[in-house]
Structure formats: C-alpha cells, structure tokens
Motif scaffolding. Sequence first.
Motif, short mmCIF file in Angstrom:
data_model
loop_
_atom_site.label_atom_id
_atom_site.label_comp_id
_atom_site.label_asym_id
_atom_site.label_seq_id
_atom_site.Cartn_x
_atom_site.Cartn_y
_atom_site.Cartn_z
N GLY A 36 0.77 -1.24 0.00
CA GLY A 36 0.00 0.00 0.00
C GLY A 36 0.79 1.28 0.00
N ASP A 37 0.09 2.33 -0.38
CA ASP A 37 0.61 3.70 -0.41
C ASP A 37 1.81 3.84 -1.34
OD1 ASP A 37 -1.40 4.08 1.36
OD2 ASP A 37 -0.14 4.44 3.09
N ASP A 41 -2.51 9.14 -4.88
CA ASP A 41 -3.58 8.97 -5.86
C ASP A 41 -4.37 10.26 -6.01
OD1 ASP A 41 -5.83 8.20 -7.32
OD2 ASP A 41 -5.95 6.25 -6.35
N TYR A 48 -0.13 6.12 -11.43
CA TYR A 48 0.31 4.74 -11.24
C TYR A 48 1.28 4.28 -12.33
CZ TYR A 48 -3.28 4.19 -7.67
OH TYR A 48 -4.04 4.33 -6.54
N PRO A 67 -3.66 -2.36 -2.28
CA PRO A 67 -3.89 -0.91 -2.13
C PRO A 67 -3.93 -0.48 -0.68
CG PRO A 67 -5.50 -1.89 -3.62
CD PRO A 67 -4.76 -3.02 -2.97
N HIS A 70 -3.89 5.51 0.73
CA HIS A 70 -3.65 6.61 -0.21
C HIS A 70 -4.05 6.24 -1.64
CE1 HIS A 70 -1.68 9.67 2.27
NE2 HIS A 70 -1.38 8.62 3.03
N GLU A 71 -4.39 5.00 -1.88
CA GLU A 71 -4.85 4.59 -3.20
C GLU A 71 -6.36 4.82 -3.28
OE1 GLU A 71 -0.92 3.48 -3.28
OE2 GLU A 71 -2.18 2.38 -1.92
N SER A 73 -8.44 5.71 -5.60
CA SER A 73 -9.21 5.14 -6.72
C SER A 73 -9.78 3.78 -6.36
CB SER A 73 -8.33 5.02 -7.97
OG SER A 73 -7.97 6.30 -8.43
N ALA A 79 -10.97 1.97 -10.06
CA ALA A 79 -9.65 1.45 -10.36
C ALA A 79 -9.61 0.38 -11.45
CB ALA A 79 -9.02 0.90 -9.08
N GLN A 95 -7.33 -6.66 -3.68
CA GLN A 95 -8.11 -5.47 -3.33
C GLN A 95 -8.72 -5.57 -1.95
OE1 GLN A 95 -10.40 -3.55 -6.46
NE2 GLN A 95 -9.95 -5.38 -7.64
#
Length: 146
Positions: A36-37, A41, A48, A67, A70-71, A73, A79, A95
């Motif tokens: 993650g991060d 985003d 990306y 993810p 901070h992701e 989307s 996404a 996910q």
Amino acid sequence: MLIKTSNKAIFAFSDTHGNHRHLQVPENADIVICAGDAVEDDLKGVEYDDFISWFGALPAKWKLFVPGNHELSFDLNQANDIIRKFEAAGITVLQAVSYTHLRAHETVLDLVCRLLLEKKNKYKTKKQKTPTSLNTTEHHSTNHPS
C-alpha cells in the motif's frame, strides 16, 4: 524487509508515496509485495504508470500489490483501468484495504479530522431524519415608505 524461507525470498515494502525508484529491492527476491501507499492517488490514474512500469520490471517471479489508504481510486471503485495496467505488467492486485492499515497511519491530526467528519455525518443523518419545519412567521418591515 526481506524474509527468507527454506526455498523462497520474500521482499515486502509499503509507503513509498511515489518514491519507489529510491527503494533497493533485492534481486534474489522470489516474491515482492507492495502493501500500500505506492503513490499519491489524485484520481486520474496516470500517477500509477511509473510505479507499474518499475514494479513490473522487477525480476521477482511473483509481484503482489495491496492498495493502501492513499490509493483512493480503489476505495472509490474507480480502479478498473488501473487494475488492468497492473495485470498487464504481471502484477497481482489484492483489493483489500485493511482497517488496520488505515489506523496504523492515523496521526493525531487525522484522528481529529476523522472524528469531526464522523460527527458532521452523524449530524447530517439526524437532520435528514427530522421533518423540515416551515417558518410560518412572516417578517414585516416597520419602515414602509408611504
């Protein structure tokens, strides 16, 4: 962090926030996990591209991406195109943004903001449940020109 098992070397990292090219990934890693991060985003998707290019080019046989908070989307279900880019580069996307991950990064300021937002949302919900009252009192000006 490199973890060695009897027959595999696993390298895991997180929170590069767009600085992934400064990370030194061991060439002998069989599995590389980004927890993650990876980027900041901005909900456009192109942020990306460089990460996917870099991550996909790593020599590891398996590359996993989870993810983080901070992701955005991924949180907003925007996404699909990003996931296709990951998969085309040989990267598996898992996910699941864990609540633990979110809490692990929560600062005092984040906590205050989250609590204020929760309070605001709770107030909005209560306000929506209360019937709207009509103001039946008419306002008259006493200074009417004659």
